[in-house]
Scaffold this motif. Structure first.
Motif, PDB file in Angstrom:
ATOM      1  N   GLN B   7       0.834  -1.323   0.125  1.00  0.00           N
ATOM      2  CA  GLN B   7       0.069   0.060   0.006  1.00  0.00           C
ATOM      3  C   GLN B   7       0.869   1.071  -0.108  1.00  0.00           C
ATOM      4  O   GLN B   7       1.813   1.389   0.592  1.00  0.00           O
ATOM      5  CB  GLN B   7      -0.723  -0.024   1.348  1.00  0.00           C
ATOM      6  N   PHE B   8       0.620   2.150  -0.676  1.00  0.00           N
ATOM      7  CA  PHE B   8       1.141   3.643  -0.790  1.00  0.00           C
ATOM      8  C   PHE B   8       0.140   4.750  -0.530  1.00  0.00           C
ATOM      9  O   PHE B   8      -0.933   4.300  -1.048  1.00  0.00           O
ATOM     10  CB  PHE B   8       2.173   3.697  -2.066  1.00  0.00           C
ATOM     11  N   ARG B  54      12.310  -8.169  -2.708  1.00  0.00           N
ATOM     12  CA  ARG B  54      12.531  -7.604  -3.989  1.00  0.00           C
ATOM     13  C   ARG B  54      11.364  -6.841  -4.554  1.00  0.00           C
ATOM     14  O   ARG B  54      11.505  -5.865  -5.159  1.00  0.00           O
ATOM     15  CB  ARG B  54      12.995  -8.840  -4.972  1.00  0.00           C
ATOM     16  N   TRP B  55      10.247  -7.296  -4.454  1.00  0.00           N
ATOM     17  CA  TRP B  55       9.074  -6.662  -4.730  1.00  0.00           C
ATOM     18  C   TRP B  55       8.967  -5.323  -4.081  1.00  0.00           C
ATOM     19  O   TRP B  55       8.765  -4.099  -4.320  1.00  0.00           O
ATOM     20  CB  TRP B  55       7.745  -7.425  -4.660  1.00  0.00           C
ATOM     21  N   GLU B  56       9.136  -5.337  -2.588  1.00  0.00           N
ATOM     22  CA  GLU B  56       8.916  -4.144  -1.717  1.00  0.00           C
ATOM     23  C   GLU B  56      10.134  -3.109  -2.486  1.00  0.00           C
ATOM     24  O   GLU B  56       9.585  -1.989  -2.553  1.00  0.00           O
ATOM     25  CB  GLU B  56       9.486  -4.462  -0.530  1.00  0.00           C
ATOM     26  N   ARG B  61      11.094   1.865  -5.061  1.00  0.00           N
ATOM     27  CA  ARG B  61      12.111   2.834  -5.832  1.00  0.00           C
ATOM     28  C   ARG B  61      11.110   3.434  -7.063  1.00  0.00           C
ATOM     29  O   ARG B  61      11.223   4.758  -7.466  1.00  0.00           O
ATOM     30  CB  ARG B  61      13.062   1.862  -6.419  1.00  0.00           C
ATOM     31  N   LEU B  62      10.007   2.831  -7.575  1.00  0.00           N
ATOM     32  CA  LEU B  62       9.440   3.072  -8.560  1.00  0.00           C
ATOM     33  C   LEU B  62       8.403   4.119  -8.126  1.00  0.00           C
ATOM     34  O   LEU B  62       8.027   5.240  -8.865  1.00  0.00           O
ATOM     35  CB  LEU B  62       8.441   1.912  -9.074  1.00  0.00           C
ATOM     36  N   PHE B  63       7.720   4.270  -7.107  1.00  0.00           N
ATOM     37  CA  PHE B  63       6.913   5.029  -6.800  1.00  0.00           C
ATOM     38  C   PHE B  63       7.315   6.238  -5.773  1.00  0.00           C
ATOM     39  O   PHE B  63       6.629   7.364  -5.456  1.00  0.00           O
ATOM     40  CB  PHE B  63       5.560   4.403  -5.844  1.00  0.00           C
ATOM     41  N   SER B  64       8.431   6.298  -5.386  1.00  0.00           N
ATOM     42  CA  SER B  64       8.946   7.204  -4.273  1.00  0.00           C
ATOM     43  C   SER B  64       9.190   8.497  -5.139  1.00  0.00           C
ATOM     44  O   SER B  64       9.712   8.714  -6.362  1.00  0.00           O
ATOM     45  CB  SER B  64      10.434   6.923  -3.740  1.00  0.00           C
ATOM     46  N   GLY B  65       8.761   9.707  -4.601  1.00  0.00           N
ATOM     47  CA  GLY B  65       9.023  10.895  -5.157  1.00  0.00           C
ATOM     48  C   GLY B  65       7.978  11.332  -6.164  1.00  0.00           C
ATOM     49  O   GLY B  65       8.024  12.195  -6.949  1.00  0.00           O
ATOM     50  N   ARG B  66       6.875  10.379  -6.407  1.00  0.00           N
ATOM     51  CA  ARG B  66       5.725  10.817  -7.600  1.00  0.00           C
ATOM     52  C   ARG B  66       4.466  10.991  -6.638  1.00  0.00           C
ATOM     53  O   ARG B  66       4.134  10.406  -5.728  1.00  0.00           O
ATOM     54  CB  ARG B  66       5.621   9.553  -8.128  1.00  0.00           C
ATOM     55  N   ALA B  67       3.612  11.915  -7.433  1.00  0.00           N
ATOM     56  CA  ALA B  67       2.088  12.105  -7.008  1.00  0.00           C
ATOM     57  C   ALA B  67       1.416  10.992  -7.421  1.00  0.00           C
ATOM     58  O   ALA B  67       0.931  10.786  -8.479  1.00  0.00           O
ATOM     59  CB  ALA B  67       1.806  13.346  -7.438  1.00  0.00           C
TER      60      ALA B  67
END
Lengths: 282, 99
Positions: B7-8, B54-56, B61-67
């Motif tokens: 969850q993010f 690995r998924w975590e 990495r993919l979602f950090s710093g994105r709206a």
């Protein structure tokens, strides 16, 4: 036209996924998917055996138009579990064929196109897959009495097992060079007959017997086309207007040809098989 | 086979839906659709056991710093490498924009 231009203009059909294939064949803007991936009608059996399922169970059902005619397309995704027929995917195809029969009975002529890319029954679902294949075959036989049912084997999986019988029941069958059609797949035959007789790793040998070109030359397929979206669609529309070869009703003729081989049948090569099937037409 | 949930926090509303990829060898299927306001939920069903860390890392990495949009993402993974996962997720988000 230079080779590069030709290459850039060429639109491969084999390289498309099942959903893209269905979309590419139907008239522009008429593709409407039924029981799509967001309905999440998935195999209940695969996860129990530790196998990741796919949201559409590897089968895409779409309604649309083919040159203005109402049509239902069933496309099998060969990438998912070898295009194998499980309970859900098989029921989707059988249900689509049965609904098309009902439409025809109610005065709405509806033809069907089956994009066959399958190794046959999904072994993990055993009898449920086999039952679904039987329903598909019954559906094809009933629907072809109303409207054409056209099978397309493009490759590269090919069409094997019980679904090869379904292919044989279609009003028309269209193949490419990449296609293969056979009851048993090469590995099964190798396992049973021995590698000396049938080497599943020998690709030219395998295609010389079960490849699209050979099956067409033997009269087991009605059209043989290059792997190109436009050419395949053109050919499909042409077949729609032609009378069926009705191969399934000519079993007596085929049995008689096979009987000619005798009990001590020699090891055949591709040319001998063609000669056998072409019969008097040679 | 393993099922993982992540969850993010999401800020933008989710809209549209898309499906990309296929559950074939080395590939994955990604379904994206509008989810619960304020969060991005991901469920991963993967054929690779023991791949949670690995998924975590990959999703962080993919979602950090994105709206992020408030969407629900379903992943059916058949042994895709992190590079393929990233490509498919980006493709999925881009296809929503096309609708």
């Amino acid at each position: 036209m230079t080779d590069t231009e030709r290459l850039l203009r060429h639109r491969s059909f084999v390289e498309l996924g099942a959903r893209q294939r269905a979309r590419a064949l139907l008239d522009n803007g008429t593709f409407r998917e039924l029981l799509g991936p967001f309905d999440r009608l998935m195999s209940p059996w695969l996860p129990r055996q530790g196998i990741v399922p796919q949201a559409d169970d590897g089968v895409i059902i779409a309604k649309g138009k083919l040159a203005g005619r109402a049509c239902v397309v069933a496309a099998i995704e060969g990438g998912f579990q070898g295009g194998s027929m499980g309970e859900v995917g098989g029921a989707k195809i059988a249900g689509a064929l049965e609904l098309a029969v009902e439409d025809n009975r109610n005065g709405i002529p509806t033809c069907a196109v089956l994009l066959l890319e399958t190794g046959g029954v999904r072994l993990q679902e055993a009898n449920l897959g086999l039952a679904a294949i039987a329903e598909i075959q019954a559906g094809i036989v009933e629907l072809r009495g109303h409207q054409p049912v056209i099978g397309v084997i493009a490759g590269s999986v090919g069409c094997f097992g019980g679904m090869s019988i379904a292919a044989g029941l279609c009003s028309h069958l269209l193949v490419t060079r990449e296609a293969r059609l056979g009851l048993n797949g090469p590995q099964v035959i190798e396992q049973e007959a021995g590698i000396e007789e049938y080497n599943a790793g020998d690709r030219p040998f395998i295609w010389s017997f079960s490849g699209g070109e050979q099956r067409h030359a033997c009269g087991l397929a009605d059209a043989y086309v290059a792997d190109d979206v436009e050419r395949i669609r053109e050919q499909l529309l042409q077949l729609l207007g032609q009378p069926s070869a009705n191969r399934a009703r000519q079993h007596a003729w085929y049995l008689q040809r096979l009987a000619q081989l005798g009990a001590e049948a020699p090891q055949l090569d591709a040319a001998a098989v063609r000669a056998l099937y072409q019969g008097d037409a040679q | 086979m393993q099922t993982l949930n992540f969850q993010f926090p999401a800020v933008e509303p989710g809209r549209g839906r898309s499906l990309v990829g296929c559950v074939s060898s080395g590939d994955l299927e990604v379904l994206i659709e509008p989810g619960t306001a304020g969060r991005l939920d991901i469920q991963v069903v993967t054929s690779v056991n023991g791949s949670e860390a690995r998924w975590e890392q990959l999703l962080q990495r993919l979602f950090s710093g994105r709206a992020l949009p408030a969407v629900k993402i379903d992943i059916h993974d058949f042994g895709a490498t992190p590079g393929v996962v990233r490509l498919r997720l980006e493709q999925g988000f881009e296809e929503i924009g096309h609708d």
